[in-house]
Design a protein around this motif. Sequence first.
Motif, PDB file in Angstrom:
ATOM      1  N   LEU A   1      -8.630 -16.732  74.608  1.00  0.00           N
ATOM      2  CA  LEU A   1      -9.290 -16.940  75.375  1.00  0.00           C
ATOM      3  C   LEU A   1      -8.245 -16.239  76.783  1.00  0.00           C
ATOM      4  O   LEU A   1      -8.160 -15.316  77.033  1.00  0.00           O
ATOM      5  CB  LEU A   1      -9.952 -18.133  76.293  1.00  0.00           C
ATOM      6  N   HIS A   2      -7.060 -16.913  76.657  1.00  0.00           N
ATOM      7  CA  HIS A   2      -6.550 -16.863  77.427  1.00  0.00           C
ATOM      8  C   HIS A   2      -4.985 -18.014  77.783  1.00  0.00           C
ATOM      9  O   HIS A   2      -5.284 -19.114  77.837  1.00  0.00           O
ATOM     10  CB  HIS A   2      -6.815 -17.085  79.798  1.00  0.00           C
ATOM     11  N   VAL A   3      -4.005 -17.280  77.632  1.00  0.00           N
ATOM     12  CA  VAL A   3      -2.405 -17.667  77.828  1.00  0.00           C
ATOM     13  C   VAL A   3      -2.533 -18.852  76.180  1.00  0.00           C
ATOM     14  O   VAL A   3      -2.241 -20.297  76.322  1.00  0.00           O
ATOM     15  CB  VAL A   3      -2.701 -18.395  79.528  1.00  0.00           C
ATOM     16  N   GLY A   4      -2.661 -18.194  75.000  1.00  0.00           N
ATOM     17  CA  GLY A   4      -2.506 -19.300  74.351  1.00  0.00           C
ATOM     18  C   GLY A   4      -3.811 -19.965  73.839  1.00  0.00           C
ATOM     19  O   GLY A   4      -3.731 -20.752  73.088  1.00  0.00           O
ATOM     20  N   LYS A   5      -4.461 -19.979  74.819  1.00  0.00           N
ATOM     21  CA  LYS A   5      -6.051 -20.906  74.596  1.00  0.00           C
ATOM     22  C   LYS A   5      -6.841 -20.079  73.977  1.00  0.00           C
ATOM     23  O   LYS A   5      -7.526 -19.017  73.825  1.00  0.00           O
ATOM     24  CB  LYS A   5      -6.421 -21.167  75.733  1.00  0.00           C
ATOM     25  N   TRP A   6      -7.431 -20.356  73.141  1.00  0.00           N
ATOM     26  CA  TRP A   6      -8.503 -19.968  72.182  1.00  0.00           C
ATOM     27  C   TRP A   6     -10.117 -21.424  72.248  1.00  0.00           C
ATOM     28  O   TRP A   6      -9.662 -22.422  72.331  1.00  0.00           O
ATOM     29  CB  TRP A   6      -7.678 -20.252  70.100  1.00  0.00           C
ATOM     30  N   GLY A   7     -11.321 -20.540  71.617  1.00  0.00           N
ATOM     31  CA  GLY A   7     -12.009 -21.357  71.694  1.00  0.00           C
ATOM     32  C   GLY A   7     -13.585 -20.755  70.852  1.00  0.00           C
ATOM     33  O   GLY A   7     -12.922 -19.420  70.445  1.00  0.00           O
ATOM     34  N   VAL A   8     -14.909 -21.274  70.388  1.00  0.00           N
ATOM     35  CA  VAL A   8     -15.474 -21.225  69.709  1.00  0.00           C
ATOM     36  C   VAL A   8     -16.439 -22.124  70.230  1.00  0.00           C
ATOM     37  O   VAL A   8     -16.479 -22.977  70.102  1.00  0.00           O
ATOM     38  CB  VAL A   8     -14.909 -20.834  68.156  1.00  0.00           C
ATOM     39  N   SER A   9     -17.979 -20.976  70.239  1.00  0.00           N
ATOM     40  CA  SER A   9     -19.415 -21.798  69.958  1.00  0.00           C
ATOM     41  C   SER A   9     -19.778 -22.214  69.321  1.00  0.00           C
ATOM     42  O   SER A   9     -19.657 -21.039  68.572  1.00  0.00           O
ATOM     43  CB  SER A   9     -20.152 -21.145  72.005  1.00  0.00           C
ATOM     44  N   LEU A  10     -20.316 -23.517  68.790  1.00  0.00           N
ATOM     45  CA  LEU A  10     -21.575 -23.335  67.767  1.00  0.00           C
ATOM     46  C   LEU A  10     -22.740 -24.411  68.144  1.00  0.00           C
ATOM     47  O   LEU A  10     -22.683 -24.933  68.967  1.00  0.00           O
ATOM     48  CB  LEU A  10     -20.472 -24.470  66.914  1.00  0.00           C
ATOM     49  N   GLN A  11     -23.915 -23.950  67.153  1.00  0.00           N
ATOM     50  CA  GLN A  11     -24.825 -24.882  67.345  1.00  0.00           C
ATOM     51  C   GLN A  11     -24.913 -25.783  66.194  1.00  0.00           C
ATOM     52  O   GLN A  11     -24.838 -25.642  64.446  1.00  0.00           O
ATOM     53  CB  GLN A  11     -26.463 -24.419  66.811  1.00  0.00           C
ATOM     54  N   LEU A  12     -24.500 -27.135  66.716  1.00  0.00           N
ATOM     55  CA  LEU A  12     -24.255 -28.176  65.553  1.00  0.00           C
ATOM     56  C   LEU A  12     -25.556 -30.013  65.135  1.00  0.00           C
ATOM     57  O   LEU A  12     -26.396 -29.799  66.505  1.00  0.00           O
ATOM     58  CB  LEU A  12     -23.510 -29.177  66.008  1.00  0.00           C
ATOM     59  N   PHE A  13     -26.451 -30.046  64.569  1.00  0.00           N
ATOM     60  CA  PHE A  13     -27.086 -30.893  64.094  1.00  0.00           C
ATOM     61  C   PHE A  13     -26.896 -32.132  65.313  1.00  0.00           C
ATOM     62  O   PHE A  13     -25.339 -32.210  64.474  1.00  0.00           O
ATOM     63  CB  PHE A  13     -27.726 -30.611  63.117  1.00  0.00           C
TER      64      PHE A  13
END
Length: 460
Positions: free
Chosen positions: A41-53
């Motif tokens: 993402l930026h400045v050492g930040k990471w992310g992910v979006s998921l679909q969960l039940f």
Amino acid sequence: MTTTLTFEIEYLTQPGENLILVGDSKQLDNKDGSPHYLNYLHVGKWGVSLQLFPGLFEYNYAIVHESNPSVPKKEFGSRRQLKVDKDIKELQVIDHWRSNDDDLNTLYTSFFLEGALQPTCNRGSFISVSCKNDSVLQFSLRCAQVETGDKIAVYGNCAALGNWDIAKALILSNENHPTWQGEIPISTNQTTIEYKYALLDSENNYIVAEKGDNRQVSLDRDWRAGNKKVLSDENFRFEKKWQGTGVAIPVFSLRSAQSSGVGEFLDLKNLIDWAKMTGLKLVQILPINDTVAKHRWQDSYPYAAISVYALHPIYLNMKAMGTLDCKVTQDIINAKALELNALEQVDYEAVMTLKSRFYKLLYDQEKATFFKDANFQQWYQTNEEWLLPYAVFSYLRDLYQTPDFSQWVGHEKHSMNELRSLADQKLAEYDDIAVHFSFNGIYICNYQKLPLTLDLTRFA
């Protein structure tokens, strides 16, 4: 119906490294069990979006290198847990990497979580704020360094956190110890919340706030009912790390007037009383696993265990096990025990000979009712996976007069079914096997040590 989950974590990678999230495939919409690569993402930040039940989602993070992506480097600790309620439309989780090199990791071992820093029985129930009509902010602090009876609260610059009034702080629940959790509804007119964690005693009196700057979380103005943000924080920022003074002593050195030539499991109780009285927090002993190999004094070496589960029968207290019906035999054994207990040094072979004889006699006397005991039957079923191989090993070791199973012609290897056949109650050798998983140091060993294992810090 699935919920949109956004995971965010800060980690400074090295060239060629990527972060992945590994979760329970039953909760994931794709269900193939493959890891999810996080996006930078930026400045050492990471992310992910998921679909969960909806349900309980278990996951953790790992590092993979592009040169060898099949061998991930996992973060420290057990899997993270996240409850996804059906009312949640969007859920954002702010995590922090759990380094395997953190000194505080020691506090998450069973010694601290179930002993020195074990929580009280009354941990406080976690009260969830409904997302039906509000957006919700959850505080989730993982912290083991809390003395028994103390609590953690969070206070900050909003009404739900007391507006920095510690008397109005949100007291967190450690129902899922060592994680402390609490929730508040999010105000739509506030874009940033500053907060700190504080330590309270059992009466909710203020002890100390964590050191350092205020923690901060940014809120999105467009968040609405059905959205939740989870702040998964790591460790209360104490001024000093936990310290504790203790004593290290082998069990065989704890001889008391009630012993029979060697320190025994029940003698640990006196040591624990003394440690409590003198303000000590740790008691360390040498390994107490069964080391019997050739029935010689060399077997006393504590680091040559024949089982990682079975405890050494030499540490049993015969008086606590029972009394022989034959008074003459019991009197002779009692006299010999007093004689061995008066020696300046432990006579390992003589003590083992005496106790082994007593175990066998008591087994022959009590076996008719012993195997009908419901507690024993339940205990045996729970532990059969290691108990039966141990008992058969001990029987064959004595029969072949060597612990080297490669010399046991025709009995070098056995399946579990073959072991059960060998331990058939109809066979003549059954008693010679069964004595090893009954009186001879296993059921009684575990029984005599059980209060110390489960209630070590509360005993004194």
